[in-house]
Design a protein around this motif. Structure first.
Motif, PDB file in Angstrom:
ATOM      1  N   MET A 297       0.845  -1.195   0.000  1.00  0.00           N
ATOM      2  CA  MET A 297       0.000   0.000   0.000  1.00  0.00           C
ATOM      3  C   MET A 297       0.886   1.253   0.000  1.00  0.00           C
ATOM      4  N   THR A 298       0.520   2.238  -0.827  1.00  0.00           N
ATOM      5  CA  THR A 298       1.288   3.478  -0.901  1.00  0.00           C
ATOM      6  C   THR A 298       0.880   4.417   0.223  1.00  0.00           C
ATOM      7  N   THR A 299       1.837   4.979   0.897  1.00  0.00           N
ATOM      8  CA  THR A 299       1.557   5.913   1.971  1.00  0.00           C
ATOM      9  C   THR A 299       1.286   7.296   1.400  1.00  0.00           C
ATOM     10  N   THR A 300       0.123   7.865   1.739  1.00  0.00           N
ATOM     11  CA  THR A 300      -0.229   9.208   1.292  1.00  0.00           C
ATOM     12  C   THR A 300       0.554  10.230   2.096  1.00  0.00           C
ATOM     13  N   LEU A 301       1.160  11.173   1.406  1.00  0.00           N
ATOM     14  CA  LEU A 301       1.914  12.213   2.091  1.00  0.00           C
ATOM     15  C   LEU A 301       0.968  13.163   2.801  1.00  0.00           C
ATOM     16  N   LEU A 302       1.394  13.610   3.968  1.00  0.00           N
ATOM     17  CA  LEU A 302       0.624  14.631   4.667  1.00  0.00           C
ATOM     18  C   LEU A 302       0.796  15.967   3.958  1.00  0.00           C
ATOM     19  N   PRO A 303      -0.258  16.789   3.910  1.00  0.00           N
ATOM     20  CA  PRO A 303      -0.069  18.147   3.384  1.00  0.00           C
ATOM     21  C   PRO A 303       0.872  18.928   4.287  1.00  0.00           C
ATOM     22  N   SER A 304       1.488  19.933   3.728  1.00  0.00           N
ATOM     23  CA  SER A 304       2.577  20.629   4.416  1.00  0.00           C
ATOM     24  C   SER A 304       2.168  21.233   5.749  1.00  0.00           C
ATOM     25  N   TRP A 305       0.926  21.724   5.870  1.00  0.00           N
ATOM     26  CA  TRP A 305       0.529  22.353   7.136  1.00  0.00           C
ATOM     27  C   TRP A 305       0.381  21.327   8.263  1.00  0.00           C
ATOM     28  N   LEU A 306       0.147  20.057   7.916  1.00  0.00           N
ATOM     29  CA  LEU A 306       0.119  18.996   8.923  1.00  0.00           C
ATOM     30  C   LEU A 306       1.510  18.433   9.177  1.00  0.00           C
ATOM     31  N   GLN A 307       2.313  18.372   8.125  1.00  0.00           N
ATOM     32  CA  GLN A 307       3.650  17.802   8.255  1.00  0.00           C
ATOM     33  C   GLN A 307       4.501  18.598   9.228  1.00  0.00           C
ATOM     34  N   VAL A 308       4.289  19.901   9.298  1.00  0.00           N
ATOM     35  CA  VAL A 308       5.026  20.744  10.245  1.00  0.00           C
ATOM     36  C   VAL A 308       4.840  20.252  11.678  1.00  0.00           C
ATOM     37  N   VAL A 309       3.597  19.931  12.038  1.00  0.00           N
ATOM     38  CA  VAL A 309       3.305  19.447  13.395  1.00  0.00           C
ATOM     39  C   VAL A 309       3.850  18.039  13.583  1.00  0.00           C
ATOM     40  N   GLN A 310       3.670  17.190  12.583  1.00  0.00           N
ATOM     41  CA  GLN A 310       4.206  15.827  12.649  1.00  0.00           C
ATOM     42  C   GLN A 310       5.714  15.857  12.890  1.00  0.00           C
ATOM     43  N   ASP A 311       6.417  16.716  12.171  1.00  0.00           N
ATOM     44  CA  ASP A 311       7.876  16.808  12.324  1.00  0.00           C
ATOM     45  C   ASP A 311       8.261  17.245  13.737  1.00  0.00           C
ATOM     46  N   ALA A 312       7.508  18.191  14.286  1.00  0.00           N
ATOM     47  CA  ALA A 312       7.817  18.691  15.630  1.00  0.00           C
ATOM     48  C   ALA A 312       7.682  17.584  16.676  1.00  0.00           C
ATOM     49  N   ILE A 313       6.640  16.772  16.537  1.00  0.00           N
ATOM     50  CA  ILE A 313       6.437  15.690  17.505  1.00  0.00           C
ATOM     51  C   ILE A 313       7.453  14.572  17.289  1.00  0.00           C
ATOM     52  N   GLU A 314       7.805  14.313  16.039  1.00  0.00           N
ATOM     53  CA  GLU A 314       8.829  13.295  15.765  1.00  0.00           C
ATOM     54  C   GLU A 314      10.166  13.672  16.398  1.00  0.00           C
ATOM     55  N   ARG A 315      10.470  14.950  16.424  1.00  0.00           N
ATOM     56  CA  ARG A 315      11.730  15.388  17.068  1.00  0.00           C
ATOM     57  C   ARG A 315      11.712  15.073  18.555  1.00  0.00           C
ATOM     58  N   SER A 316      10.545  15.212  19.184  1.00  0.00           N
ATOM     59  CA  SER A 316      10.466  14.883  20.620  1.00  0.00           C
ATOM     60  C   SER A 316      10.609  13.382  20.839  1.00  0.00           C
ATOM     61  N   ILE A 317      10.119  12.594  19.885  1.00  0.00           N
ATOM     62  CA  ILE A 317      10.264  11.141  19.980  1.00  0.00           C
ATOM     63  C   ILE A 317      11.732  10.744  19.874  1.00  0.00           C
TER      64      ILE A 317
ATOM     65  N   CYS B 296      -2.025  18.264  28.982  1.00  0.00           N
ATOM     66  CA  CYS B 296      -1.610  17.742  27.671  1.00  0.00           C
ATOM     67  C   CYS B 296      -0.594  18.668  27.016  1.00  0.00           C
ATOM     68  N   ALA B 297       0.304  18.081  26.259  1.00  0.00           N
ATOM     69  CA  ALA B 297       1.168  18.885  25.384  1.00  0.00           C
ATOM     70  C   ALA B 297       0.340  19.221  24.151  1.00  0.00           C
ATOM     71  N   LYS B 298       0.094  20.512  23.939  1.00  0.00           N
ATOM     72  CA  LYS B 298      -0.839  20.920  22.888  1.00  0.00           C
ATOM     73  C   LYS B 298      -0.097  21.336  21.628  1.00  0.00           C
ATOM     74  N   PHE B 299      -0.574  20.821  20.494  1.00  0.00           N
ATOM     75  CA  PHE B 299      -0.033  21.188  19.187  1.00  0.00           C
ATOM     76  C   PHE B 299      -1.193  21.664  18.313  1.00  0.00           C
ATOM     77  N   VAL B 300      -1.098  22.892  17.837  1.00  0.00           N
ATOM     78  CA  VAL B 300      -2.168  23.499  17.046  1.00  0.00           C
ATOM     79  C   VAL B 300      -1.762  23.531  15.578  1.00  0.00           C
ATOM     80  N   VAL B 301      -2.623  23.001  14.729  1.00  0.00           N
ATOM     81  CA  VAL B 301      -2.394  23.011  13.286  1.00  0.00           C
ATOM     82  C   VAL B 301      -2.796  24.377  12.731  1.00  0.00           C
ATOM     83  N   GLN B 302      -1.880  25.021  12.043  1.00  0.00           N
ATOM     84  CA  GLN B 302      -2.193  26.288  11.384  1.00  0.00           C
ATOM     85  C   GLN B 302      -2.792  26.002  10.003  1.00  0.00           C
ATOM     86  N   ASN B 303      -3.787  26.790   9.617  1.00  0.00           N
ATOM     87  CA  ASN B 303      -4.394  26.609   8.295  1.00  0.00           C
ATOM     88  C   ASN B 303      -3.355  26.785   7.194  1.00  0.00           C
ATOM     89  N   GLY B 304      -3.479  25.989   6.144  1.00  0.00           N
ATOM     90  CA  GLY B 304      -2.571  26.099   5.015  1.00  0.00           C
ATOM     91  C   GLY B 304      -2.879  27.323   4.158  1.00  0.00           C
TER      92      GLY B 304
END
Length: 296
Positions: free
Chosen positions: A1-21, A149-157
């Protein structure tokens, strides 16, 4: 199965949390929030896979260390029994990896008893057990839940990012663009509306204002749609009118009434939807007539 890329405004938050991991500083509880229709639930699914160290294409429902909680059936609230199931789940040892994870979608729909039960888990977090809450309305959560909770807010694209996202998902964006007006530019909501063949509310209200469709006929059409979705879209359309209106107070009053009716539809079972929609449509026509007079 092909993994769908996250749109850039979501990827920013994903990257931030991955750094904490990567630095072994994963919060026990994470609160994700976006405006409605901007993809916070897609982000939550992707982050759940990351936290459990599986590929984004993996079927998480098969993972023994994962529990997904959301609204059940026609219920408007997440029940205390669902949260009790989550507490029991987190009390056991992980089977497939280091972590266990509970994802709660639409966390703003937690009932009061469910919220209080969840709060107890947040006050005494078990080791390597994680809660992931996703919402489009964090203000509806108990302040004590938000504060733990550690809060992460998605900014609109941007418009450019939205176009790129829609072209990658659908290719032909012309019809989807019509729904962007309904949803204040929110691409996930517009795409879902297009795919589910929902009524185009902007076009319908325009036809009604021009007396190209009868009041009762439009009310019946709207009654077939999900009430909260129709009223949310109507709020976005009302905000557009406000930006060009010389009678901002009248528009604001109507917007507040839409908000109140949204609340009633959630809280009052058996509310006469068609009657309420007819009343709102009559007020809408009056509002637009006043707006047009002042524009002359």
């Amino acid at each position: 199965m092909t993994t769908t890329l996250l749109p850039s405004w979501l990827q920013v938050v994903q990257d931030a949390i991955e750094r904490s991991i990567e630095t072994a500083r994963v919060p026990h509880a994470i609160l994700l929030e976006s405006a409605p229709g901007w993809g916070v639930f897609d982000l939550a699914d992707r982050l759940a896979a990351t936290l459990l160290s599986v590929d984004a294409s993996y079927d998480l429902s098969r993972h023994l260390d994962y529990l997904h909680i959301e609204l059940e059936g026609r219920s408007s609230l997440i029940s205390i029994n669902q949260i009790r199931d989550a507490i029991d789940f987190l009390s056991t040892t992980a089977r497939e990896g280091e972590r266990k994870l509970v994802l709660v979608k639409e966390a703003d729909r937690l009932s009061i008893p469910a919220s209080q039960a969840l709060l107890k888990v947040l006050e005494e977090p078990p080791l390597n057990k994680h809660l992931l809450l996703a919402t489009t309305n964090s203000a509806a959560l108990l302040p004590t839940i938000r504060s733990r909770c550690a809060k992460f807010v998605v900014q609109n694209g941007t418009k450019e990012q939205v176009i790129e996202f829609l072209e990658a998902r659908d290719g032909d964006t012309a019809d989807v663009n019509e729904f962007l007006r309904d949803y204040g530019g929110a691409p996930y909501a517009a795409l879902a509306a297009f795919e589910q063949k929902r009524i185009n509310l902007t076009a319908a209200l325009t036809r009604f204002a021009r007396e190209q469709i009868a009041l009762t006929e439009l009310a019946r059409e709207l009654r077939q749609e999900e009430a909260d979705d129709i009223l949310l879209r109507w709020q976005y359309i009302t905000l557009r009118v406000a930006r060009n209106s010389a009678s901002v107070q009248s528009v604001a009053t109507f917007y507040d009434e839409l908000s109140d009716i949204r609340r009633q539809f959630r809280e009052v079972p058996g509310l006469d939807r068609e009657r309420q929609l007819i009343r709102l449509l009559i007020k809408w026509r009056e509002l637009l007539a006043k707006h047009q007079r002042l524009q002359r």
